[in-house]
Write an enzyme that holds these catalytic residues in place. Structure first.
Site, PDB file in Angstrom:
ATOM      1  N   LYS A  22     -21.847 -22.872 -32.933  1.00  0.00           N
ATOM      2  CA  LYS A  22     -22.187 -21.558 -32.338  1.00  0.00           C
ATOM      3  C   LYS A  22     -22.072 -20.453 -33.387  1.00  0.00           C
ATOM      4  CE  LYS A  22     -19.013 -19.165 -29.816  1.00  0.00           C
ATOM      5  NZ  LYS A  22     -18.816 -17.768 -30.198  1.00  0.00           N
ATOM      6  N   ASN A  23     -20.945 -20.408 -34.092  1.00  0.00           N
ATOM      7  CA  ASN A  23     -20.678 -19.272 -34.974  1.00  0.00           C
ATOM      8  C   ASN A  23     -21.447 -19.334 -36.286  1.00  0.00           C
ATOM      9  OD1 ASN A  23     -19.135 -18.231 -32.970  1.00  0.00           O
ATOM     10  ND2 ASN A  23     -17.194 -18.942 -33.815  1.00  0.00           N
ATOM     11  N   CYS A 117     -15.264 -11.773 -26.473  1.00  0.00           N
ATOM     12  CA  CYS A 117     -14.106 -12.129 -25.656  1.00  0.00           C
ATOM     13  C   CYS A 117     -13.042 -11.022 -25.729  1.00  0.00           C
ATOM     14  CB  CYS A 117     -13.509 -13.447 -26.158  1.00  0.00           C
ATOM     15  SG  CYS A 117     -14.622 -14.817 -25.888  1.00  0.00           S
ATOM     16  N   ARG A 122     -11.214  -5.499 -30.840  1.00  0.00           N
ATOM     17  CA  ARG A 122     -12.038  -6.238 -31.812  1.00  0.00           C
ATOM     18  C   ARG A 122     -12.707  -5.212 -32.734  1.00  0.00           C
ATOM     19  NH1 ARG A 122     -13.466 -11.241 -29.515  1.00  0.00           N
ATOM     20  NH2 ARG A 122     -14.014 -11.966 -31.612  1.00  0.00           N
ATOM     21  N   ASP A 306      -9.440 -20.369 -32.543  1.00  0.00           N
ATOM     22  CA  ASP A 306     -10.269 -20.750 -31.394  1.00  0.00           C
ATOM     23  C   ASP A 306      -9.796 -22.045 -30.743  1.00  0.00           C
ATOM     24  OD1 ASP A 306     -13.371 -19.528 -32.861  1.00  0.00           O
ATOM     25  OD2 ASP A 306     -11.704 -18.509 -31.874  1.00  0.00           O
ATOM     26  N   ARG A 398     -20.910 -19.911 -22.646  1.00  0.00           N
ATOM     27  CA  ARG A 398     -21.222 -19.125 -23.848  1.00  0.00           C
ATOM     28  C   ARG A 398     -21.160 -19.984 -25.105  1.00  0.00           C
ATOM     29  NH1 ARG A 398     -17.937 -13.966 -24.861  1.00  0.00           N
ATOM     30  NH2 ARG A 398     -19.178 -14.230 -26.739  1.00  0.00           N
TER      31      ARG A 398
HETATM   32  C1  EPZ Z   1     -15.230 -14.632 -35.380  1.00  0.00           C
HETATM   33  O1  EPZ Z   1     -14.881 -13.448 -34.682  1.00  0.00           O
HETATM   34  C2  EPZ Z   1     -15.626 -15.631 -34.306  1.00  0.00           C
HETATM   35  N1  EPZ Z   1     -16.788 -15.120 -33.582  1.00  0.00           N
HETATM   36  C3  EPZ Z   1     -14.459 -15.856 -33.354  1.00  0.00           C
HETATM   37  O2  EPZ Z   1     -14.843 -16.914 -32.475  1.00  0.00           O
HETATM   38  C4  EPZ Z   1     -13.235 -16.330 -34.137  1.00  0.00           C
HETATM   39  O3  EPZ Z   1     -12.128 -16.390 -33.265  1.00  0.00           O
HETATM   40  C5  EPZ Z   1     -12.935 -15.355 -35.280  1.00  0.00           C
HETATM   41  O4  EPZ Z   1     -14.112 -15.168 -36.101  1.00  0.00           O
HETATM   42  C6  EPZ Z   1     -11.812 -15.872 -36.185  1.00  0.00           C
HETATM   43  O5  EPZ Z   1     -12.192 -17.114 -36.708  1.00  0.00           O
HETATM   44  C7  EPZ Z   1     -18.009 -15.227 -34.164  1.00  0.00           C
HETATM   45  O6  EPZ Z   1     -18.154 -15.757 -35.251  1.00  0.00           O
HETATM   46  C8  EPZ Z   1     -19.156 -14.660 -33.396  1.00  0.00           C
HETATM   47  P1  EPZ Z   1     -12.660 -11.725 -37.490  1.00  0.00           P
HETATM   48  P2  EPZ Z   1     -14.678 -12.056 -35.506  1.00  0.00           P
HETATM   49  O7  EPZ Z   1     -13.448 -10.558 -37.925  1.00  0.00           O
HETATM   50  O8  EPZ Z   1     -15.683 -11.988 -36.597  1.00  0.00           O
HETATM   51  C9  EPZ Z   1      -9.508  -8.221 -37.431  1.00  0.00           C
HETATM   52  C10 EPZ Z   1     -15.205 -17.972 -30.435  1.00  0.00           C
HETATM   53  O9  EPZ Z   1     -14.446 -18.340 -29.544  1.00  0.00           O
HETATM   54  N2  EPZ Z   1     -10.640  -7.368 -37.841  1.00  0.00           N
HETATM   55  O10 EPZ Z   1     -12.501 -12.897 -38.411  1.00  0.00           O
HETATM   56  O11 EPZ Z   1     -14.623 -10.969 -34.519  1.00  0.00           O
HETATM   57  C11 EPZ Z   1      -9.646  -8.774 -36.041  1.00  0.00           C
HETATM   58  O12 EPZ Z   1      -9.170  -7.865 -35.069  1.00  0.00           O
HETATM   59  C12 EPZ Z   1     -14.979 -16.623 -31.079  1.00  0.00           C
HETATM   60  O13 EPZ Z   1     -16.157 -18.637 -30.900  1.00  0.00           O
HETATM   61  C13 EPZ Z   1     -10.412  -6.053 -38.205  1.00  0.00           C
HETATM   62  O14 EPZ Z   1      -9.281  -5.580 -38.185  1.00  0.00           O
HETATM   63  O15 EPZ Z   1     -13.227 -12.285 -36.121  1.00  0.00           O
HETATM   64  C14 EPZ Z   1      -8.797 -10.017 -36.102  1.00  0.00           C
HETATM   65  O16 EPZ Z   1      -7.443  -9.673 -35.915  1.00  0.00           O
HETATM   66  C15 EPZ Z   1     -13.779 -15.930 -30.491  1.00  0.00           C
HETATM   67  N3  EPZ Z   1     -11.462  -5.281 -38.598  1.00  0.00           N
HETATM   68  C16 EPZ Z   1      -9.004 -10.512 -37.531  1.00  0.00           C
HETATM   69  O17 EPZ Z   1      -9.490  -9.389 -38.269  1.00  0.00           O
HETATM   70  C17 EPZ Z   1     -12.750  -5.758 -38.646  1.00  0.00           C
HETATM   71  O18 EPZ Z   1     -13.673  -5.012 -39.036  1.00  0.00           O
HETATM   72  C18 EPZ Z   1     -10.033 -11.627 -37.666  1.00  0.00           C
HETATM   73  O19 EPZ Z   1     -11.214 -11.208 -37.012  1.00  0.00           O
HETATM   74  C19 EPZ Z   1     -12.966  -7.109 -38.259  1.00  0.00           C
HETATM   75  C20 EPZ Z   1     -11.905  -7.895 -37.863  1.00  0.00           C
END
Ligand code: EPZ
Length: 422
Positions: A22-23, A117, A122, A306, A398
């Site tokens: 998916k991702n 989610c 986020r 995840d 999803r």
């Molecule tokens: C991606 O989300 C995935 N989604 C998520 O999968 C997954 O849990 C996550 O990466 C971590 O592996 C998709 O790829 C569409 P991050 P993302 O940016 O990009 C903080 C699923 O179930 N952060 O790596 O949103 C954030 O709050 C979903 O398939 C900032 O602070 O995750 C978190 O604490 C759920 N500022 C950490 O970084 C930003 O600009 C990691 O988030 C971006 C993120």
């Protein structure tokens, strides 16, 4: 809203084939916008997030053709808008990739804030920091993010936090920037490498994807008529591996890349789960009692966040007290309240869940609170005594293709009933 009905305590046995990631697909499809040509993507998962993303891209003028169940032909020659503002944008987190793709294609983008989610805030501040470093002006007004750049210039960007989304989004915009962009403290997930491979296949110049330093040298043009196959879904594979162990079954999980599963495989072996690895499949079976472990979720190659909810269910089957510490998101334990209705003995202390193994689960009506929490509810239903009814099944749709069918083929007593509309 549809519901799932599961009658538990059946051991899963047999084979299951994992779908495309998916991702990875959520990044590869928007990346095709950079092309302005035709390309073919294989192993695209048939899941709700992808259906919604395709609808959004069609509103921009992208044309999709289904070659077969999992192969898509994408034509982005007639894309005539840089405004991704349909209500669908708020239905998934992955819509954020349209920022980088449209900025790279048009040097402009107007997008609605992404959804996703609901486990904690986020933010997208790292995405915005990256775009501004490349020379874009970013304004946020009336719930829209407006990006404009007279031109994109390569830059050195250090991510304050390891972010999958920001790493990919900056890569998408940097492909068409002038000069060299370096992303430091980059995320290393397998889906990032897959998206980089697709971009390089169309003529981009990206080195280091999969490490914490990615170098992107901007190119003037990209070439289409390429074929790319999406990697297998690491999280779907992990979900089925955990379900096999939790039901004390014997399952061969096919179409996986064992290396991507290493953090989970290591934990399962630590718990006394038996593992046999082959080139593109992994056999999971349980012979002895399961022992307690401590898990902490971390960026790849650490234990994936995840898989945290599904893993919590498995730890209920281990002897003794286990813990899971959520190292990525600040509030990803909401599902535990639902599990307590089934008799789960878990207490949450900040970012740590303390799980008392050996507690028997009994079936109950529960609801999925997000995508991976939904997967945890299903696994809880598979091991509980009696009948479990799970609502909010759209969360599961999803990210899991044909989950009910795949589980039924493994011997689970599970069915989907269509609930009241709306
Ligand atoms: C991606 O989300 C995935 N989604 C998520 O999968 C997954 O849990 C996550 O990466 C971590 O592996 C998709 O790829 C569409 P991050 P993302 O940016 O990009 C903080 C699923 O179930 N952060 O790596 O949103 C954030 O709050 C979903 O398939 C900032 O602070 O995750 C978190 O604490 C759920 N500022 C950490 O970084 C930003 O600009 C990691 O988030 C971006 C993120």
């Amino acid at each position: 809203m549809d519901k799932l009905i599961i009658r538990g305590q059946k051991r899963l046995k047999g084979e299951v084939t994992i779908s495309g990631a998916k991702n990875a697909a959520l990044g590869v499809l928007p990346a095709a916008l950079l092309l302005g040509d035709v390309c073919t993507i294989e192993n695209v998962p048939d899941i709700l997030d992808i259906a919604i993303l395709k609808r959004i891209m069609e509103s921009l003028g992208v044309q999709f053709e289904n070659i077969d169940e999992t192969t898509l032909r994408i034509d982005t020659r007639k894309v005539n808008s840089y405004m991704a503002t349909t209500p669908d944008m708020h239905k998934l987190r992955g819509s954020y990739y349209l920022m980088g793709a449209l900025l790279g294609r048009f040097k402009r983008a107007v997008v609605t804030f992404p959804g996703g989610c609901n486990f904690g805030v986020r933010p997208i501040d790292q995405h915005i920091k990256g775009f501004e470093s490349l020379g874009a002006k970013v304004e946020i007004e009336h719930g829209y993010i407006k990006l404009t750049a007279s031109k994109l210039i390569g830059a050195s960007i250090y991510l304050d936090v390891v972010s999958v989304g920001a790493t990919v989004n900056i890569m998408l915009a940097a492909v068409r920037a002038e000069g060299l962009t370096t992303i430091e403290n980059a995320a290393k997930e397998p889906h990032i490498v897959d998206i980089a491979n697709f971009l390089n296949a169309m003529g981009a110049d990206i080195k280091g994807a999969g490490t914490d330093i990615i170098r992107i040298r901007g190119v003037k043009s990209l070439k289409g008529s390429l074929i790319h196959s999406i990697i297998p879904d690491q999280i779907e594979a992990g979900t089925f591996m955990i379900a096999a162990a939790a039901t004390k079954g014997d399952v061969l999980v096919k179409n996986v890349i064992p290396k991507h599963m290493e953090s989970l495989t290591a934990k399962l072996m630590e718990m006394n789960v038996k593992i046999e690895e082959f080139d593109e499949s992994i056999r999971i079976y349980v012979k002895d009692r399961l022992t307690k472990v401590n898990i902490k979720t971390l960026p790849y190659p650490g234990f994936p966040t995840d898989l945290q909810p599904p893993a919590a269910i498995l730890l209920l089957r281990a002897d003794g007290i286990s813990t899971i510490t959520e190292g990525i998101f600040e509030n990803r334990f909401q599902y535990i309240e639902e599990l307590k209705r089934m008799g789960a003995n878990i207490r949450v202390e900040g970012r740590m869940a303390v799980i008392e193994g050996g507690s028997k689960l009994t079936g109950a009506p529960i609801k999925a609170t997000d995508l991976r929490a939904g997967a945890a509810c299903v696994i809880a239903g598979l091991i509980a005594e009696g009948e479990t009814e799970i609502s909010n099944v759209h969360y599961i749709d999803r990210g899991y293709e044909n989950m009910v069918e795949k589980l039924r083929r493994l011997g689970a007593d599970i069915k989907r009933i269509s609930g009241s509309p709306g």
